[in-house]
Scaffold this active site. Structure first.
Site, PDB file in Angstrom:
ATOM      1  N   GLY A  13       0.820  -1.215   0.000  1.00  0.00           N
ATOM      2  CA  GLY A  13       0.000   0.000   0.000  1.00  0.00           C
ATOM      3  C   GLY A  13       0.848   1.256   0.000  1.00  0.00           C
ATOM      4  O   GLY A  13       0.492   2.261   0.625  1.00  0.00           O
ATOM      5  N   ALA A  14       1.969   1.209  -0.747  1.00  0.00           N
ATOM      6  CA  ALA A  14       2.946   2.309  -0.698  1.00  0.00           C
ATOM      7  C   ALA A  14       2.592   3.477  -1.611  1.00  0.00           C
ATOM      8  O   ALA A  14       3.328   4.450  -1.665  1.00  0.00           O
ATOM      9  CB  ALA A  14       4.338   1.771  -1.069  1.00  0.00           C
ATOM     10  N   ARG A  16      -0.143   5.501  -1.472  1.00  0.00           N
ATOM     11  CA  ARG A  16      -0.940   6.591  -0.884  1.00  0.00           C
ATOM     12  C   ARG A  16      -0.857   6.514   0.624  1.00  0.00           C
ATOM     13  O   ARG A  16      -0.442   5.500   1.196  1.00  0.00           O
ATOM     14  CB  ARG A  16      -2.423   6.441  -1.284  1.00  0.00           C
ATOM     15  CG  ARG A  16      -2.710   6.626  -2.725  1.00  0.00           C
ATOM     16  CD  ARG A  16      -4.202   6.573  -3.005  1.00  0.00           C
ATOM     17  NE  ARG A  16      -4.743   5.224  -3.066  1.00  0.00           N
ATOM     18  CZ  ARG A  16      -5.799   4.809  -2.373  1.00  0.00           C
ATOM     19  NH1 ARG A  16      -6.419   5.617  -1.559  1.00  0.00           N
ATOM     20  NH2 ARG A  16      -6.238   3.567  -2.499  1.00  0.00           N
ATOM     21  N   ASN A  81       1.031  -2.829   5.339  1.00  0.00           N
ATOM     22  CA  ASN A  81       0.210  -1.619   5.527  1.00  0.00           C
ATOM     23  C   ASN A  81      -1.064  -1.613   4.686  1.00  0.00           C
ATOM     24  O   ASN A  81      -2.062  -1.001   5.089  1.00  0.00           O
ATOM     25  CB  ASN A  81       1.076  -0.397   5.179  1.00  0.00           C
ATOM     26  CG  ASN A  81       0.256   0.840   4.946  1.00  0.00           C
ATOM     27  OD1 ASN A  81      -0.144   1.538   5.879  1.00  0.00           O
ATOM     28  ND2 ASN A  81      -0.036   1.125   3.670  1.00  0.00           N
ATOM     29  N   SER A 133      -5.031  -1.402  13.861  1.00  0.00           N
ATOM     30  CA  SER A 133      -5.927  -0.250  13.987  1.00  0.00           C
ATOM     31  C   SER A 133      -6.556  -0.183  15.373  1.00  0.00           C
ATOM     32  O   SER A 133      -6.835  -1.213  15.998  1.00  0.00           O
ATOM     33  CB  SER A 133      -7.047  -0.340  12.953  1.00  0.00           C
ATOM     34  OG  SER A 133      -8.021   0.651  13.188  1.00  0.00           O
ATOM     35  N   TYR A 146     -14.322  -4.808   9.436  1.00  0.00           N
ATOM     36  CA  TYR A 146     -13.010  -4.140   9.453  1.00  0.00           C
ATOM     37  C   TYR A 146     -12.281  -4.391  10.773  1.00  0.00           C
ATOM     38  O   TYR A 146     -11.104  -4.774  10.780  1.00  0.00           O
ATOM     39  CB  TYR A 146     -13.187  -2.637   9.214  1.00  0.00           C
ATOM     40  CG  TYR A 146     -11.885  -1.865   9.277  1.00  0.00           C
ATOM     41  CD1 TYR A 146     -10.952  -1.937   8.244  1.00  0.00           C
ATOM     42  CD2 TYR A 146     -11.580  -1.058  10.383  1.00  0.00           C
ATOM     43  CE1 TYR A 146      -9.754  -1.228   8.304  1.00  0.00           C
ATOM     44  CE2 TYR A 146     -10.389  -0.354  10.449  1.00  0.00           C
ATOM     45  CZ  TYR A 146      -9.481  -0.436   9.402  1.00  0.00           C
ATOM     46  OH  TYR A 146      -8.293   0.259   9.470  1.00  0.00           O
ATOM     47  N   ALA A 147     -12.966  -4.171  11.892  1.00  0.00           N
ATOM     48  CA  ALA A 147     -12.324  -4.370  13.200  1.00  0.00           C
ATOM     49  C   ALA A 147     -11.877  -5.818  13.361  1.00  0.00           C
ATOM     50  O   ALA A 147     -10.798  -6.090  13.897  1.00  0.00           O
ATOM     51  CB  ALA A 147     -13.274  -3.973  14.322  1.00  0.00           C
ATOM     52  N   LYS A 150      -8.696  -6.375  11.514  1.00  0.00           N
ATOM     53  CA  LYS A 150      -7.529  -5.764  12.159  1.00  0.00           C
ATOM     54  C   LYS A 150      -7.128  -6.546  13.410  1.00  0.00           C
ATOM     55  O   LYS A 150      -5.954  -6.634  13.747  1.00  0.00           O
ATOM     56  CB  LYS A 150      -7.814  -4.291  12.469  1.00  0.00           C
ATOM     57  CG  LYS A 150      -7.818  -3.435  11.208  1.00  0.00           C
ATOM     58  CD  LYS A 150      -6.519  -3.668  10.446  1.00  0.00           C
ATOM     59  CE  LYS A 150      -6.215  -2.680   9.377  1.00  0.00           C
ATOM     60  NZ  LYS A 150      -4.927  -2.912   8.730  1.00  0.00           N
ATOM     61  N   ILE A 179      -5.678   8.794  11.306  1.00  0.00           N
ATOM     62  CA  ILE A 179      -4.618   9.595  10.683  1.00  0.00           C
ATOM     63  C   ILE A 179      -5.130  10.053   9.319  1.00  0.00           C
ATOM     64  O   ILE A 179      -5.848   9.308   8.647  1.00  0.00           O
ATOM     65  CB  ILE A 179      -3.300   8.772  10.593  1.00  0.00           C
ATOM     66  CG1 ILE A 179      -2.138   9.618  10.095  1.00  0.00           C
ATOM     67  CG2 ILE A 179      -3.463   7.507   9.781  1.00  0.00           C
ATOM     68  CD1 ILE A 179      -0.768   8.963  10.327  1.00  0.00           C
TER      69      ILE A 179
END
Ligand SMILES: NC(=O)c1ccc[n+]([C@@H]2O[C@H](COP(=O)([O-])OP(=O)(O)OC[C@H]3O[C@@H](n4cnc5c(N)ncnc54)[C@H](OP(=O)(O)O)[C@@H]3O)[C@@H](O)[C@H]2O)c1
Length: 237
Positions: A13-14, A16, A81, A133, A146-147, A150, A179
Site C-alpha cells: 500500500g505504498a 498513498r 500496511n 488499527s 473491518y475491526a 484488524k 490519521i
C-alpha cells in the site's frame, strides 16, 4: 539512529496515505524500498521499486515475489500496511465490500507475509510489522468486519512470531489511531472527531508518530521484541 543502507524493505500500500509516508521514511533512512499496491508508483526515487499487485490475488503475489527474490536476493523488512475499509452497519454492508476487507486485510497480508518470510530467512534480523488499527480495540459500530480483520492481523503476527522467531525474524503490530488519508476521508468527520476526543491523547496521529514507533520495531536493538502490539495514542486492548 542506525542507517538502513543495504537493507531491503517491502511496504504494501505504498502508493498513498500511511504506506507512502512509511516508504518515504524508509528511503530517507537509506533502505532500498519495494512498494506493492494495486496502482502505479507515486514515489520517484532511484532506490524505490514498485510492483502493481493486488495482494488478495495469491498467484500475482507469488509471481511478484519470484521477481523480487531474483532481483534483490532477500527482504529484511516487511511493513504490512495495505488495507481497505468500508464502514457500515452489518445489515447494510454489501457482501462484496465485506469480502474485499477479508481478502485484502487478512488473506493479502497472509500471502505477502508468507512470501516475504521465505526470502527473509536468507538473511539475519528480519522484521515484519503489521499496521493494525484502534478499531480492533474500540470495536465501533459500523466496523464489524473491518475491526475483525484488524484483530486478525494482530493474531497473525503473534502466530508468525512463533513460527519465524527461530529464524531471527520478529513480528509485531503497530496499532494506529485515526490519521489523515483517503481512508479517513471516507468516514463522517463528526464520528471521527468523537472517537478522537475520547482518546487518552485526543488528537489525530501524525506520520511521525507512526514512523517513530516503526523505527523502534525495526531497530537492531529490538531483536527480542516480538508478538507485541504497540497501541498508539494510549488505546489498549
Ligand atoms: N487512516 C486511518 O485513520 C487509519 C487508522 C488505523 C489504521 N489504519 C490502517 O493503516 C493502513 C493504511 O491506511 P491508509 O489510511 O493509508 O489507507 P489508504 O489511504 O486508503 O491507502 C491504502 C493503500 O493500500 C493499498 N491497497 C489496498 N488494497 C490493496 C490490495 N488489495 N492490493 C494492494 N494494495 C492495496 C492501496 O493501493 P492503491 O493506491 O493502488 O489503491 C493504497 O496504496 C491500513 O492498513 C489501515 O487499515 C488507517
Amino acid at each position: 539512529m542506525t542507517s538502513l543502507a543495504g537493507k531491503v524493505a517491502l511496504v504494501t500500500g505504498a502508493r498513498r496515505g500511511l504506506g507512502r509516508s512509511i516508504a518515504e521514511h524508509l528511503l530517507g533512512r537509506g533502505a532500498t524500498v519495494i512498494g506493492l499496491a494495486r496502482g502505479a508508483a507515486t514515489i520517484d526515487s532511484p532506490d524505490y521499486h514498485h510492483r502493481s499487485v493486488d495482494i488478495a490475488d495469491a498467484a500475482a503475489v507469488q509471481a511478484a515475489f519470484r521477481v523480487i527474490g531474483r532481483d534483490f536476493g532477500g527482504v529484511d523488512v516487511l511493513v504490512n500496511n495495505a488495507g481497505v475499509l468500508t464502514a457500515q452497519h452489518a445489515m447494510i454492508l454489501a457482501p462484496g465490500a465485506a469480502k474485499a476487507m477479508i481478502d485484502t486485510n487478512i488473506f493479502g497480508t497472509f500471502m505477502v507475509s508468507r512470501e516475504a518470510a521465505r526470502l527473509m530467512r536468507r538473511r539475519p534480523g528480519g522484521r515484519i510489522v503489521m499496521i493494525g488499527s484502534m478499531a480492533a480495540s474500540l470495536q465501533p459500530a459500523g466496523d464489524s468486519v473491518y475491526a475483525a480483520t484488524k484483530a486478525a492481523v494482530t493474531v497473525m503476527a503473534n502466530v508468525l512470531a512463533k513460527e519465524l522467531g527461530p529464524m531471527g525474524i520478529t513480528c509485531n503490530t503497530l496499532a494506529v489511531t485515526a490519521i489523515e488519508s483517503d481512508m479517513l476521508d471516507q468516514l463522517p468527520r463528526d464520528k471521527i472527531d468523537a472517537i478522537v476526543a475520547a482518546l487518552p491523547i485526543p488528537r489525530l496521529a501524525t506520520r511521525d508518530d507512526v514512523t517513530h514507533a516503526l523505527d523502534f520495531f525495526l531497530s537492531p536493538h529490538s531483536g527480542y521484541i516480538t508478538a507485541q502490539t504497540l497501541w498508539l495514542g494510549g488505546i489498549h486492548q
